[in-house]
Design a protein around this motif. Structure first.
Motif, short mmCIF file in Angstrom:
data_model
loop_
_atom_site.label_atom_id
_atom_site.label_comp_id
_atom_site.label_asym_id
_atom_site.label_seq_id
_atom_site.Cartn_x
_atom_site.Cartn_y
_atom_site.Cartn_z
N ALA A 95 27.85 -51.05 32.39
CA ALA A 95 27.15 -50.47 33.86
C ALA A 95 27.00 -48.81 33.38
O ALA A 95 26.06 -48.24 33.96
CB ALA A 95 28.60 -50.52 34.53
N TYR A 96 27.91 -48.10 32.48
CA TYR A 96 27.65 -46.50 32.24
C TYR A 96 26.47 -46.70 31.55
O TYR A 96 25.49 -45.69 31.79
CB TYR A 96 28.81 -46.16 31.48
CG TYR A 96 28.63 -44.80 31.07
CD1 TYR A 96 28.52 -43.82 32.20
CD2 TYR A 96 28.13 -44.19 29.83
CE1 TYR A 96 28.60 -42.38 31.78
CE2 TYR A 96 28.22 -43.08 29.61
CZ TYR A 96 28.29 -42.17 30.61
OH TYR A 96 27.80 -40.83 30.41
N ASN A 103 18.96 -45.04 32.99
CA ASN A 103 18.10 -44.66 34.26
C ASN A 103 17.85 -43.17 34.41
O ASN A 103 16.68 -42.80 34.50
CB ASN A 103 18.66 -45.29 35.41
CG ASN A 103 18.68 -46.78 35.51
OD1 ASN A 103 18.05 -47.22 34.73
ND2 ASN A 103 19.58 -47.28 36.59
N SER A 104 19.01 -42.28 34.02
CA SER A 104 18.74 -40.96 34.06
C SER A 104 17.84 -40.24 33.06
O SER A 104 17.02 -39.53 33.23
CB SER A 104 20.36 -40.29 33.89
OG SER A 104 20.63 -40.55 32.46
N GLN A 161 23.73 -48.33 31.79
CA GLN A 161 22.67 -48.58 32.74
C GLN A 161 22.31 -47.12 33.46
O GLN A 161 21.23 -46.58 33.57
CB GLN A 161 23.01 -49.67 33.89
CG GLN A 161 22.04 -49.67 35.04
CD GLN A 161 20.98 -50.69 34.83
OE1 GLN A 161 20.99 -51.71 34.50
NE2 GLN A 161 19.67 -49.87 34.61
N GLU A 162 23.53 -46.40 33.79
CA GLU A 162 23.26 -45.22 34.46
C GLU A 162 22.63 -44.15 33.48
O GLU A 162 21.76 -43.55 34.03
CB GLU A 162 24.81 -44.52 34.90
CG GLU A 162 25.31 -45.81 36.19
CD GLU A 162 26.76 -45.17 36.44
OE1 GLU A 162 27.05 -43.79 36.10
OE2 GLU A 162 27.39 -45.70 37.21
#
Length: 259
Positions: free
Chosen positions: A133-134, A140-141, A136-137
């Motif tokens: 999940a992290y 994306n950033s 993914q963030e």
């Protein structure tokens, strides 16, 4: 007069006979030599092939005998990359100087960091475990940052650029808890090359390898990273380093040998 002519004729015939015999002997001798040379060359060539075959077989046999007593399915050899996407792995974690790692390697990380600091006192842990999940963030950033820097980039082009330094969610080794980023600077590939070389040389003693070497991009899919170390176990780390193998290549060798 007739008698002399007859004798002369006989002499001429004898000369011709002798000439023909000499010519025959000379030709026959050359043919024997050629056959002998051809046989010697063929024997030499066959010997070379046999020797080469024996050498290759011996090398392969030595490599098999030399393999560590490990299995390609062992936990420390788990493969995570863009061709081997993994869901959340949720390893049991421990903290080393503010960075989380798989609890099973916490001591190795601590000792490796201490040894690295004996070479460069400013060495520090930058990153360790990251959840999918992290990741993914983070991913994306990075993509949005690339597009902001160059608005002409499409989403696909931006992601392709990001994947030279960060992996999509599910494809990052950091989710295993077995990977650490360690350096004396905060930027990738900006540490002193001599320092990196010295730390890389001691890494196997603690079960680590510099994961993404510049000459292994074909097998890893990732460009050179001077701070990304991966725990694979002491025996495997030493074998991989001695034989110049990426993790992908090493796992192939293990599987080819039934491990």
């Amino acid at each position: 007069m007739k008698k002399r002519s007859f004798i002369g004729l006989i002499l001429q015939v004898l000369v011709v006979v002798v000439f023909i015999m000499c010519l025959y002997l000379f030709t026959h001798d050359n043919q024997v030599k050629q056959v002998s040379q051809s046989s010697t060359s063929s024997t030499s060539s066959t010997s070379s092939v046999v020797a080469s075959s024996k050498s290759s077989s011996q090398s392969s046999q030595n490599q098999k005998i030399d393999l560590p007593d490990v299995s390609s399915s062992d936990w420390e050899l788990v493969l995570v990359n863009r061709n081997n996407i993994k869901e959340e792995m949720n390893p049991e974690l421990a903290e080393v100087e503010g960075v989380q790692v798989d609890a099973r390697i916490a001591e190795n990380v601590t000792n490796f960091l201490a040894a690295a600091r004996a070479i460069e006192p400013n060495e520090k842990l930058i990153s360790g475990y990251r959840s999918v999940a992290y990741q993914q963030e983070l991913y994306n950033s990075y993509v949005q940052q690339e597009i902001a820097n160059d608005p002409s980039l499409t989403q696909e082009a931006a992601e392709e650029k990001v994947q030279t330094y960060s992996q999509p969610p599910g494809a990052s080794e950091h989710q295993t808890g077995l990977a650490i980023d360690m350096s004396n600077v905060n930027s990738l590939n900006e540490s002193n090359a001599e320092i990196v070389s010295q730390i890389k040389a001691i890494a196997p003693e603690y079960g680590f390898v510099l994961r993404f070497e510049s000459d292994k991009q074909d097998s890893t899919g990732i460009g050179y990273e001077d701070w990304h170390y991966r725990y694979v176990g002491v025996e495997s780390a030493k074998y991989m380093t001695e034989h110049n193998l990426s993790l992908e290549e090493y796992l192939n060798v293990l599987k080819e040998n039934g491990k």
